[in-house]
Design a protein around this motif. Sequence first.
Motif, PDB file in Angstrom:
ATOM      1  N   PHE A  16       0.831  -1.209   0.000  1.00  0.00           N
ATOM      2  CA  PHE A  16       0.000   0.000   0.000  1.00  0.00           C
ATOM      3  C   PHE A  16       0.864   1.258   0.000  1.00  0.00           C
ATOM      4  O   PHE A  16       0.613   2.212  -0.751  1.00  0.00           O
ATOM      5  N   SER A  17       1.871   1.276   0.857  1.00  0.00           N
ATOM      6  CA  SER A  17       2.706   2.473   0.994  1.00  0.00           C
ATOM      7  C   SER A  17       3.447   2.793  -0.301  1.00  0.00           C
ATOM      8  O   SER A  17       3.451   3.942  -0.763  1.00  0.00           O
ATOM      9  N   LEU A  18       4.076   1.791  -0.905  1.00  0.00           N
ATOM     10  CA  LEU A  18       4.861   2.026  -2.111  1.00  0.00           C
ATOM     11  C   LEU A  18       3.982   2.346  -3.316  1.00  0.00           C
ATOM     12  O   LEU A  18       4.356   3.156  -4.162  1.00  0.00           O
ATOM     13  N   SER A  19       2.806   1.718  -3.396  1.00  0.00           N
ATOM     14  CA  SER A  19       1.883   2.033  -4.493  1.00  0.00           C
ATOM     15  C   SER A  19       1.424   3.484  -4.407  1.00  0.00           C
ATOM     16  O   SER A  19       1.352   4.198  -5.413  1.00  0.00           O
ATOM     17  N   GLY A  20       1.101   3.919  -3.183  1.00  0.00           N
ATOM     18  CA  GLY A  20       0.689   5.303  -3.000  1.00  0.00           C
ATOM     19  C   GLY A  20       1.803   6.281  -3.309  1.00  0.00           C
ATOM     20  O   GLY A  20       1.578   7.345  -3.903  1.00  0.00           O
ATOM     21  N   THR A  21       3.026   5.927  -2.914  1.00  0.00           N
ATOM     22  CA  THR A  21       4.168   6.797  -3.191  1.00  0.00           C
ATOM     23  C   THR A  21       4.398   6.941  -4.684  1.00  0.00           C
ATOM     24  O   THR A  21       4.664   8.039  -5.189  1.00  0.00           O
ATOM     25  N   ARG A  22       4.286   5.841  -5.412  1.00  0.00           N
ATOM     26  CA  ARG A  22       4.442   5.905  -6.865  1.00  0.00           C
ATOM     27  C   ARG A  22       3.366   6.784  -7.488  1.00  0.00           C
ATOM     28  O   ARG A  22       3.630   7.569  -8.408  1.00  0.00           O
ATOM     29  N   LEU A  23       2.144   6.701  -6.976  1.00  0.00           N
ATOM     30  CA  LEU A  23       1.069   7.551  -7.483  1.00  0.00           C
ATOM     31  C   LEU A  23       1.417   9.025  -7.297  1.00  0.00           C
ATOM     32  O   LEU A  23       1.266   9.837  -8.205  1.00  0.00           O
ATOM     33  N   SER A  24       1.900   9.382  -6.104  1.00  0.00           N
ATOM     34  CA  SER A  24       2.190  10.789  -5.832  1.00  0.00           C
ATOM     35  C   SER A  24       3.370  11.294  -6.655  1.00  0.00           C
ATOM     36  O   SER A  24       3.403  12.467  -7.032  1.00  0.00           O
ATOM     37  N   THR A  25       4.355  10.425  -6.947  1.00  0.00           N
ATOM     38  CA  THR A  25       5.496  10.873  -7.733  1.00  0.00           C
ATOM     39  C   THR A  25       5.123  11.164  -9.181  1.00  0.00           C
ATOM     40  O   THR A  25       5.868  11.853  -9.890  1.00  0.00           O
ATOM     41  N   ILE A  26       3.976  10.654  -9.626  1.00  0.00           N
ATOM     42  CA  ILE A  26       3.467  10.987 -10.957  1.00  0.00           C
ATOM     43  C   ILE A  26       2.461  12.128 -10.868  1.00  0.00           C
ATOM     44  O   ILE A  26       2.479  13.069 -11.666  1.00  0.00           O
ATOM     45  N   ALA A  27       1.578  12.086  -9.878  1.00  0.00           N
ATOM     46  CA  ALA A  27       0.485  13.058  -9.787  1.00  0.00           C
ATOM     47  C   ALA A  27       0.981  14.471  -9.493  1.00  0.00           C
ATOM     48  O   ALA A  27       0.506  15.442 -10.104  1.00  0.00           O
ATOM     49  N   ILE A  28       1.922  14.613  -8.562  1.00  0.00           N
ATOM     50  CA  ILE A  28       2.339  15.956  -8.160  1.00  0.00           C
ATOM     51  C   ILE A  28       3.097  16.676  -9.285  1.00  0.00           C
ATOM     52  O   ILE A  28       2.771  17.835  -9.598  1.00  0.00           O
ATOM     53  N   PRO A  29       4.109  16.054  -9.930  1.00  0.00           N
ATOM     54  CA  PRO A  29       4.726  16.758 -11.060  1.00  0.00           C
ATOM     55  C   PRO A  29       3.742  17.076 -12.183  1.00  0.00           C
ATOM     56  O   PRO A  29       3.818  18.151 -12.789  1.00  0.00           O
ATOM     57  N   TRP A  30       2.814  16.148 -12.439  1.00  0.00           N
ATOM     58  CA  TRP A  30       1.839  16.404 -13.513  1.00  0.00           C
ATOM     59  C   TRP A  30       0.907  17.551 -13.120  1.00  0.00           C
ATOM     60  O   TRP A  30       0.519  18.368 -13.965  1.00  0.00           O
TER      61      TRP A  30
END
Length: 423
Positions: A16-30
């Motif tokens: 859960f933690s790593l999946s969420g982190t990957r989401l944020s590393t794409i969502a925030i720059p975009w």
Amino acid sequence: MRQGRPFLALAAAETFSLSGTRLSTIAIPWLVLSTTGSPVLTGLTAMMEMLPYVVAKALGGPLIDRAGAKRIAIISDIASVLVVALVPLLDIFGLLAMPVLLPLVFAMGVLRGPSDAAKQAMVPDIATLAGVPLERVTGVANAIERLASTAGAAGAGALIGLIGPGQALLVNAATFAAAALIVAVGIPGTRRAPALETPPAEPASYFDDLREGWRFLRGDAVLVSIVAMVAVTNLFDQAYHAVLLPVWTRGAGHGPELLGAMFAAFAGASIAGAAIAAAIGERMPRLTVYTVAFLLTGFPRFLVPALDAPIGLVFATLAIAGFASGFLNPILSAVIFERIPKPLTGRVTALNTALCFALIPFGGLAGGALISTLGLAAALFLMGVGYFATTLAPLALKSFRGFDRTLPEGVPSRGRAPQPSGR
């Protein structure tokens, strides 16, 4: 409590933690790129998250030792839920300007560093509780990291395209909540109080331990070479992931779905490379495989989009690069752990990781600055050349010659005995 329950709980929490982190590393720059159109601001935002993450992770060890890894993991993840959820909430009311977003991103990094470090610190105790060999736990953890990155990247792209980058972070908040709940329910506390009848020896201070680890690390030429090389390549990787590839994707007329698919292609292919490395790694020539893998992982990823190649060739290049990257961490981990005496393992590996991450916060900023001054194609090419030159270091530096030599168990590198730590 079943013996395997803590092991499964940690695996689920990490997923859960790593999946969420990957989401944020794409969502925030975009989010920043789509609202401001500025590569420099996109890079600055990435730096504002990674700089406190690196510092907090490096310095959080004493806090974890005093309060317990489980407690720190839960507190950090719950606080992350509140901070991350503020982003979509403010976005709904039209209040998510850069002066508001940057402090929130900074807080995300401050909280995520101790959370990740605490979960890593649980691994030896979890292995003991579950009656599972440590190598199996670490192997599963590496597999989870790559699988979560693959699924998280693919899901993030689709989710951002569907509901927008700001609102997609609601899912990120939910993953932190799930991780905190799983750790709280599924993992027992493992911190032990000292026995009352045994007077405790005067403990060494945090700074004494830190200095001792630093002295050992800087005295080992192989470890110093690894840190320097990985730190520089991490800077280029961060620029690529946080700015260069998102700007290329958007400039080519594609959406976040394609960006997530490209990250997933790289991470998915790395699973196959890591599996082969785990199965036959001890029979492979370490330095040769390490050098070739780095050469395939780096420069081609930058060159192909710089030449405005077809999207199919970009995916093929990412798949080859991902497969090659899967060999790197197993080899690096073996070399690093073999060279560090057991009494110094914790502090030296923590310092090693922190130093390898030290340039990551500046990667996005460097990428954004190059795009703004020279253009995207030139930025991709120059960073690719820099990556290529860095990956030639094992062929040029004598310090890498000890890479393939396995030290006898318990013998420190360069034949030095570890100094007592006072513990």
